[in-house]
Motif scaffolding. Structure first.
Motif, PDB file in Angstrom:
ATOM      1  N   PRO A 199       1.800  23.483  -8.203  1.00  0.00           N
ATOM      2  CA  PRO A 199       1.116  22.213  -8.404  1.00  0.00           C
ATOM      3  C   PRO A 199       1.582  21.238  -7.331  1.00  0.00           C
ATOM      4  N   ARG A 200       0.639  20.648  -6.621  1.00  0.00           N
ATOM      5  CA  ARG A 200       1.041  19.694  -5.576  1.00  0.00           C
ATOM      6  C   ARG A 200       0.389  18.352  -5.831  1.00  0.00           C
ATOM      7  N   THR A 201       1.175  17.339  -5.751  1.00  0.00           N
ATOM      8  CA  THR A 201       0.578  16.021  -5.835  1.00  0.00           C
ATOM      9  C   THR A 201       0.800  15.349  -4.509  1.00  0.00           C
ATOM     10  N   ARG A 202       0.104  14.231  -4.310  1.00  0.00           N
ATOM     11  CA  ARG A 202       0.261  13.515  -3.054  1.00  0.00           C
ATOM     12  C   ARG A 202       1.638  12.852  -2.993  1.00  0.00           C
ATOM     13  N   ALA A 203       2.131  12.451  -4.148  1.00  0.00           N
ATOM     14  CA  ALA A 203       3.411  11.763  -4.145  1.00  0.00           C
ATOM     15  C   ALA A 203       4.525  12.774  -3.954  1.00  0.00           C
ATOM     16  N   MET A 204       5.529  12.386  -3.260  1.00  0.00           N
ATOM     17  CA  MET A 204       6.660  13.282  -3.083  1.00  0.00           C
ATOM     18  C   MET A 204       7.503  13.242  -4.341  1.00  0.00           C
ATOM     19  N   SER A 205       8.471  14.162  -4.412  1.00  0.00           N
ATOM     20  CA  SER A 205       9.270  14.213  -5.620  1.00  0.00           C
ATOM     21  C   SER A 205       9.976  12.870  -5.781  1.00  0.00           C
ATOM     22  N   PRO A 206       9.900  12.317  -6.968  1.00  0.00           N
ATOM     23  CA  PRO A 206      10.414  10.969  -7.179  1.00  0.00           C
ATOM     24  C   PRO A 206      11.913  10.937  -7.391  1.00  0.00           C
ATOM     25  N   THR A 207      12.559  12.103  -7.297  1.00  0.00           N
ATOM     26  CA  THR A 207      13.973  12.159  -7.673  1.00  0.00           C
ATOM     27  C   THR A 207      14.813  11.187  -6.869  1.00  0.00           C
ATOM     28  N   ARG A 208      14.536  11.071  -5.547  1.00  0.00           N
ATOM     29  CA  ARG A 208      15.388  10.228  -4.735  1.00  0.00           C
ATOM     30  C   ARG A 208      15.086   8.743  -4.933  1.00  0.00           C
ATOM     31  N   ALA A 209      13.826   8.461  -5.314  1.00  0.00           N
ATOM     32  CA  ALA A 209      13.438   7.054  -5.403  1.00  0.00           C
ATOM     33  C   ALA A 209      14.077   6.406  -6.621  1.00  0.00           C
ATOM     34  N   ARG A 210      14.712   5.296  -6.414  1.00  0.00           N
ATOM     35  CA  ARG A 210      15.221   4.549  -7.558  1.00  0.00           C
ATOM     36  C   ARG A 210      14.047   3.874  -8.227  1.00  0.00           C
ATOM     37  N   PRO A 211      14.136   3.641  -9.551  1.00  0.00           N
ATOM     38  CA  PRO A 211      12.967   3.133 -10.277  1.00  0.00           C
ATOM     39  C   PRO A 211      12.460   1.802  -9.753  1.00  0.00           C
ATOM     40  N   TYR A 212      13.321   0.993  -9.161  1.00  0.00           N
ATOM     41  CA  TYR A 212      12.825  -0.327  -8.737  1.00  0.00           C
ATOM     42  C   TYR A 212      12.325  -0.335  -7.290  1.00  0.00           C
ATOM     43  N   ALA A 257       0.820  -1.211   0.000  1.00  0.00           N
ATOM     44  CA  ALA A 257       0.000   0.000   0.000  1.00  0.00           C
ATOM     45  C   ALA A 257       0.857   1.266   0.000  1.00  0.00           C
ATOM     46  N   TYR A 258       2.049   1.182   0.578  1.00  0.00           N
ATOM     47  CA  TYR A 258       2.884   2.380   0.693  1.00  0.00           C
ATOM     48  C   TYR A 258       3.277   2.984  -0.667  1.00  0.00           C
ATOM     49  N   PRO A 259       3.897   2.205  -1.562  1.00  0.00           N
ATOM     50  CA  PRO A 259       4.206   2.813  -2.867  1.00  0.00           C
ATOM     51  C   PRO A 259       2.949   3.222  -3.630  1.00  0.00           C
ATOM     52  N   LEU A 260       1.856   2.480  -3.457  1.00  0.00           N
ATOM     53  CA  LEU A 260       0.634   2.829  -4.183  1.00  0.00           C
ATOM     54  C   LEU A 260       0.061   4.157  -3.679  1.00  0.00           C
ATOM     55  N   ALA A 261       0.386   4.506  -2.443  1.00  0.00           N
ATOM     56  CA  ALA A 261      -0.124   5.761  -1.900  1.00  0.00           C
ATOM     57  C   ALA A 261       0.856   6.907  -2.111  1.00  0.00           C
ATOM     58  N   ARG A 262       2.157   6.597  -2.120  1.00  0.00           N
ATOM     59  CA  ARG A 262       3.127   7.674  -1.977  1.00  0.00           C
ATOM     60  C   ARG A 262       4.207   7.787  -3.055  1.00  0.00           C
ATOM     61  N   MET A 263       4.292   6.825  -3.955  1.00  0.00           N
ATOM     62  CA  MET A 263       5.342   6.947  -4.962  1.00  0.00           C
ATOM     63  C   MET A 263       4.705   7.057  -6.336  1.00  0.00           C
ATOM     64  N   ARG A 264       5.407   7.773  -7.210  1.00  0.00           N
ATOM     65  CA  ARG A 264       4.918   7.822  -8.587  1.00  0.00           C
ATOM     66  C   ARG A 264       5.795   6.923  -9.429  1.00  0.00           C
ATOM     67  N   PHE A 265       5.195   5.961 -10.091  1.00  0.00           N
ATOM     68  CA  PHE A 265       5.989   5.090 -10.947  1.00  0.00           C
ATOM     69  C   PHE A 265       5.088   4.544 -12.042  1.00  0.00           C
ATOM     70  N   ARG A 266       5.696   4.157 -13.136  1.00  0.00           N
ATOM     71  CA  ARG A 266       4.944   3.638 -14.262  1.00  0.00           C
ATOM     72  C   ARG A 266       4.286   2.318 -13.863  1.00  0.00           C
ATOM     73  N   GLY A 267       3.007   2.211 -14.086  1.00  0.00           N
ATOM     74  CA  GLY A 267       2.309   0.964 -13.768  1.00  0.00           C
ATOM     75  C   GLY A 267       1.554   1.013 -12.444  1.00  0.00           C
ATOM     76  N   ARG A 268       1.690   2.132 -11.720  1.00  0.00           N
ATOM     77  CA  ARG A 268       1.029   2.208 -10.427  1.00  0.00           C
ATOM     78  C   ARG A 268      -0.486   2.068 -10.567  1.00  0.00           C
ATOM     79  N   GLY A 269      -1.067   2.831 -11.486  1.00  0.00           N
ATOM     80  CA  GLY A 269      -2.518   2.800 -11.680  1.00  0.00           C
ATOM     81  C   GLY A 269      -3.002   1.407 -12.058  1.00  0.00           C
ATOM     82  N   THR A 270      -2.243   0.759 -12.942  1.00  0.00           N
ATOM     83  CA  THR A 270      -2.631  -0.577 -13.396  1.00  0.00           C
ATOM     84  C   THR A 270      -2.629  -1.567 -12.249  1.00  0.00           C
TER      85      THR A 270
END
Lengths: 304, 327
Positions: B18-31, A122-135
């Motif tokens: 513009p504010r989104t709920r997600a924080m800036s993704p810069t620090r997050a690695r893609p995986y 639930a954490y990434p689904l609530a707080r991270m933006r990534f490709r495929g999250r919505g799906t």
């Protein structure tokens, strides 16, 4: 604690122009008071009738076999005896204590597994933006609508090929992917203020630290609610254990009770003693943690 | 609608900030997000996605678990279900009929009675939480306990139910567990007693979400209790009503434990429900192809009924009472 179940009672009246909406409770005529008292008595009576089956179950579990099958049925055991408990706890084919332990272990581990996997997801689904999250989220939520019956037959085969038939693992793991849990925790995480996490990020914390030190501590009530619901569901689950557990030593209480019934079809004293043993933990949980359980069920309405 | 849930108030996004709920993704690695998702998705793939697909595969085969071979038979299992007189069609449709009877009588009761209880509980009075607990308590007992308990209470010779009926001068030899229609009355009654509290709690939460201002406005307009119920309460419950209806429908259509313990499907197979039959066919007789086909037919039927319910409530929405307060 933080929240009570009644946080969402009547909202504050805004801009009502100072009109007094309080019903003047103390200005009642004696007649009205009697009416209220009568209403109360009626409510109490209905409530008592409603739970009388449970009371009768407890009463019967302390009767002798002859007394339990006696006509007319009586409310007070005569003589009062713990014979029924002694019998089922020591009988060869019905190891009730073993069933109790199996149920406890299975339900506790199942609840732990549900809370750990659902909160991590639930954490990434609530707080991270990534490709495929919505799906991912859409697919998970959509499975809430899959009737469990569709999964029973194929899951039997999957569990069988994993070598889990007739083991407690079959009760703990396959039902642990809780779509409701992910949905419920994601909703909760969204209500937490982002600023705390941003501050932690600026301090150089990574996502894992934030999840462990910021999110989880703030989510204790939600995690407790989910754990409780998962525990209860698993403790009471019936169809699956009846068909995947074959031998008495691995059965859970509900499956065991069905065995107890086929072994002692009309020994109602024994059956009620077994039913009481299966009820005590959940009723205790319910009495002490009612507000979490009720909160969780209210939320299962998903609010529109 | 989901925006109406209690999320923390957010500043409206403006062009400047513009504010989104997600924080800036810069620090997050893609995986990173996928690592978090991994444990859940593993369970989800193996025990939800895989079986959903595998079930369809099984239903297209002559899949007897105890045999060496599972030959592909295409739609034969399904065709058998729809061919009168074949090995599986009679037992299946009898069990569907049992599920239908049960659902038809339990769903209306489980929609109306919990609402009445919730309306009572909604009025604030001392001890309200105690009463709420009493009506909810049976739900936590689980079907095995509830089944055993009522099996005893409904025993036609020594049961408390028949004895109590006798006290009031009513027939006291009703065969609650061994003959229809008495068995249906028993199964529906037990289910209502067991699950009433669940729906009542959901109704209660919805009632508490209806703004008090609406009731006050209605009172100012001179509405009586009934008019308030019609104009404020019902429209306010509308969103939850669809959910409760479909949820109750699906729960009733999945009835198994009550039959298994209280009547054992008796008399004959009269009270053996579809789920009961599917479990027996697939997991006792190991005719898994037939059982899987049955479960898909049941699911499709449920799906159509659910869509119909959605449509029904949507239809009413479209008509929309002018008096109804729209949220």
């Amino acid at each position: 604690m933080t929240e009570t179940t009644d946080t969402r009672t009547v909202p504050k009246v805004r801009g009502s122009g100072g009109i007094d909406h309080e019903r003047p409770d103390r200005k009642r005529t004696p007649r009205q008071r009697w009416g209220r008292a009568a209403q109360y008595v009626l409510l109490l009576l209905l409530a008592l009738i409603y739970i009388s089956p449970v009371l009768f179950m407890v009463s019967t579990s302390f009767k002798t076999g002859a007394d339990a099958a006696g006509v007319p049925p009586t409310w007070i055991p005569a003589p009062f005896t713990t014979q029924a408990y002694d019998t089922i706890l020591t009988a060869e084919g019905t190891p009730v204590l073993r069933w109790f332990a199996n149920s406890m272990i299975a339900a506790a581990l199942h609840a732990l597994l549900v809370v750990v996997t659902a909160s991590l997801a639930a954490y990434p689904l609530a707080r991270m933006r990534f490709r495929g999250r919505g799906t991912v989220f859409a697919v998970v939520v959509a499975t809430i609508l899959i009737p469990p019956v569709i999964l029973v037959i194929p899951n039997y085969l999957i569990v069988s090929s994993l070598g889990w038939l007739n083991t407690l693992v079959a009760i703990i793991v396959p039902t642990a992917a809780s779509a409701f849990g992910v949905f419920f925790l994601r909703q909760f995480f969204l209500t937490l203020p982002v600023e705390l996490e941003e501050a932690a990020l600026l301090d150089g914390a990574n996502r894992w630290d934030i999840f462990l030190r910021v999110i989880l501590p703030l989510s204790r009530p939600a995690l407790a609610t989910l754990a409780l619901l998962a525990f209860l569901t698993n403790w009471n689950d019936f169809l699956w254990p009846v068909y995947v557990l074959f031998t008495a030593d691995v059965q859970t209480l509900p499956a065991g009770l069905a065995t107890l019934q086929s072994a002692n079809a009309v020994r109602y004293d024994l059956l009620m003693a077994g039913a009481v043993i299966a009820s005590v933990p959940v009723l205790a949980l319910f009495v002490f943690l009612q507000r979490f359980i009720i909160e969780g069920v209210s939320r299962s309405g998903l609010k529109g | 609608m989901s925006a109406a849930t209690e999320t923390a108030a957010r500043p409206r996004p403006t062009a400047a900030a513009p504010r989104t709920r997600a924080m800036s993704p810069t620090r997050a690695r893609p995986y990173t997000p996928w690592l978090f998702l991994l444990p859940y998705l593993t369970l989800f793939a193996v025990f939800v996605v895989l079986p959903a697909v595998l079930g369809l595969w099984i239903s297209l085969h002559e899949w007897d678990y105890t045999l060496e071979e599972q030959p592909f038979v295409g739609g034969e299992n399904y065709a058998d279900l729809f061919a009168a007189g074949s090995g599986t069609s009679d037992v299946f449709w009898e069990s569907m009929r049992a599920t239908g009877i049960f659902t038809l009588f339990s769903v209306p009761l489980l929609l109306v009675l919990p609402l009445l209880v919730a309306l009572l509980m909604h009025r604030r009075f001392p001890g309200r939480n105690f009463f709420r607990a009493v009506y909810f308590a049976p739900y936590v007992l689980g079907v095995a306990v509830v089944g055993l308990l009522w099996r005893y209470l409904l025993d036609s010779n020594v049961g408390l139910v028949n004895f109590t009926l006798g006290v009031f001068g009513l027939p006291s030899d009703i065969p609650w567990t061994t003959a229809v229609p008495a068995a249906w009355v028993a199964l529906v009654g037990v289910t209502v007693w067991w699950t009433l509290g669940f729906n009542a709690v959901i109704y209660l939460a919805a009632l508490q979400d209806i703004p008090a201002e609406l009731y006050e406005a209605a009172a100012v307009d001179g509405a009586g209790p009934w008019q308030k119920f019609r104009a404020v309460t019902l429209p306010g419950l509308r969103p939850i009503l669809t959910f409760i209806t479909i949820n109750t429908l699906i729960a009733s259509a999945n009835m198994f434990g009550q039959s298994y313990i209280i009547t054992q499907g008796a008399p004959g197979r009269e009270t053996r429900t579809a789920i009961y039959q599917i479990a027996e066919t697939g997991l006792r007789n190991y005719q898994m192809g037939d059982a899987a086909a049955m479960s898909y037919v049941l699911t499709v039927v449920l799906l159509f009924i659910s869509i119909f319910v959605f449509w029904l409530f949507r239809e009413r929405d479209a008509k929309g009472e002018k008096t109804g307060a729209r949220r």
